[in-house]
Write an enzyme that holds these catalytic residues in place. Sequence first.
Site, PDB file in Angstrom:
ATOM      1  N   ARG A 158      11.643  -6.212  21.341  1.00  0.00           N
ATOM      2  CA  ARG A 158      11.152  -7.471  21.926  1.00  0.00           C
ATOM      3  C   ARG A 158      10.765  -8.485  20.839  1.00  0.00           C
ATOM      4  NH1 ARG A 158       6.380  -7.283  26.124  1.00  0.00           N
ATOM      5  NH2 ARG A 158       5.443  -5.982  24.529  1.00  0.00           N
ATOM      6  N   ARG A 193       5.304  -8.715  18.478  1.00  0.00           N
ATOM      7  CA  ARG A 193       3.883  -8.550  18.783  1.00  0.00           C
ATOM      8  C   ARG A 193       3.287  -7.445  17.921  1.00  0.00           C
ATOM      9  NH1 ARG A 193       3.196  -8.405  25.300  1.00  0.00           N
ATOM     10  NH2 ARG A 193       1.968  -6.560  24.768  1.00  0.00           N
ATOM     11  N   LYS A 241       7.500  -6.434  33.535  1.00  0.00           N
ATOM     12  CA  LYS A 241       6.583  -7.172  34.411  1.00  0.00           C
ATOM     13  C   LYS A 241       6.551  -8.655  34.037  1.00  0.00           C
ATOM     14  CE  LYS A 241       3.004  -4.756  33.087  1.00  0.00           C
ATOM     15  NZ  LYS A 241       3.604  -3.897  32.050  1.00  0.00           N
ATOM     16  N   ARG A 254      -0.247   3.062  23.786  1.00  0.00           N
ATOM     17  CA  ARG A 254      -0.237   2.270  25.026  1.00  0.00           C
ATOM     18  C   ARG A 254       0.360   3.084  26.182  1.00  0.00           C
ATOM     19  NH1 ARG A 254       3.071  -2.648  23.151  1.00  0.00           N
ATOM     20  NH2 ARG A 254       2.809  -3.477  25.247  1.00  0.00           N
ATOM     21  N   ARG A 294      -5.554  -2.631  35.795  1.00  0.00           N
ATOM     22  CA  ARG A 294      -5.010  -1.595  34.927  1.00  0.00           C
ATOM     23  C   ARG A 294      -5.759  -0.271  35.050  1.00  0.00           C
ATOM     24  NH1 ARG A 294      -2.136  -4.769  31.040  1.00  0.00           N
ATOM     25  NH2 ARG A 294      -1.029  -3.441  29.587  1.00  0.00           N
TER      26      ARG A 294
END
Length: 213
Positions: free
Chosen positions: A127, A160, A13, A171, A88
Amino acid sequence: MIVVLLGPPGSGKGTQAKRLSAEYRWPQLSTGDMLRSAIAKGSQVGIEAKAVMDQGRLVPDEVVIRLIAERSQDSDCKGGFILDGFPRNESQAAALDTMLGKQGRQVDCAVLFDISDQDLVSRLSGRRTCVKCGAMYHLEFAKPKQLNTCDSCGSALIQRDDDQPQVIKKRLEVYHQQTEPVVGYYTRQSKLKTVDAREETDRVAAAVHRALK
Ligand code: AP5
């Protein structure tokens, strides 16, 4: 145009929001980025959000709704904006409709990034993000020229805190339980378009374009 990018953590996203934003000049409104910025500033919202985000759970609705209500009224949002990571859950989706309705606006399209949990784990664990300019990389799919260094500004790349295996698992659970119903919400409004998010980045970008036409 007001566009919602919907999908599980790591589905791309943010990557696609940045591309759309550069192309159409619609600002990217990412609640995740706003919360991380509040954490970096050490504000009360940031302190409270960090504890929740580090566990992979959702920050209270009233906090994120307020962030979006304020930001969406800035002058650069007049021509439209891209919502990345918001709404969300169904309460946030309904609050967004109410908020936009008061301004005589509405969500035009919700784009769902479709991908399996298995693919997401490697996306998230690889990431890396620039501490300074926020540019995003991936150790396998979008490598920086020099390890751990941002191509754009030369600053350090970090992982992160919520991209650790246990937090990723949580998550994904939260996504399936609380965010997936938002897919039904926009389907019922005939606003949902789905793209295959397993494809490489340029192909996903092309599919998003087709969805918005
Ligand atoms: P947030 O920051 O919104 O995280 P997220 O939704 O979990 O999504 P991500 O940013 O992890 O992934 P993405 O889909 O943007 O993928 P990306 O483009 O980075 O939220 C973080 C936390 O904040 C939440 O857990 C919650 O606590 C809180 N929060 C935020 N919003 C909230 C809300 N509305 N309500 C309550 N709480 C909220 O890509 C991932 C990686 O894959 C990158 O390395 C990228 O380079 C790579 N990649 C991207 N596309 C491709 C591709 N096509 N092929 C190969 N690699 C790719």
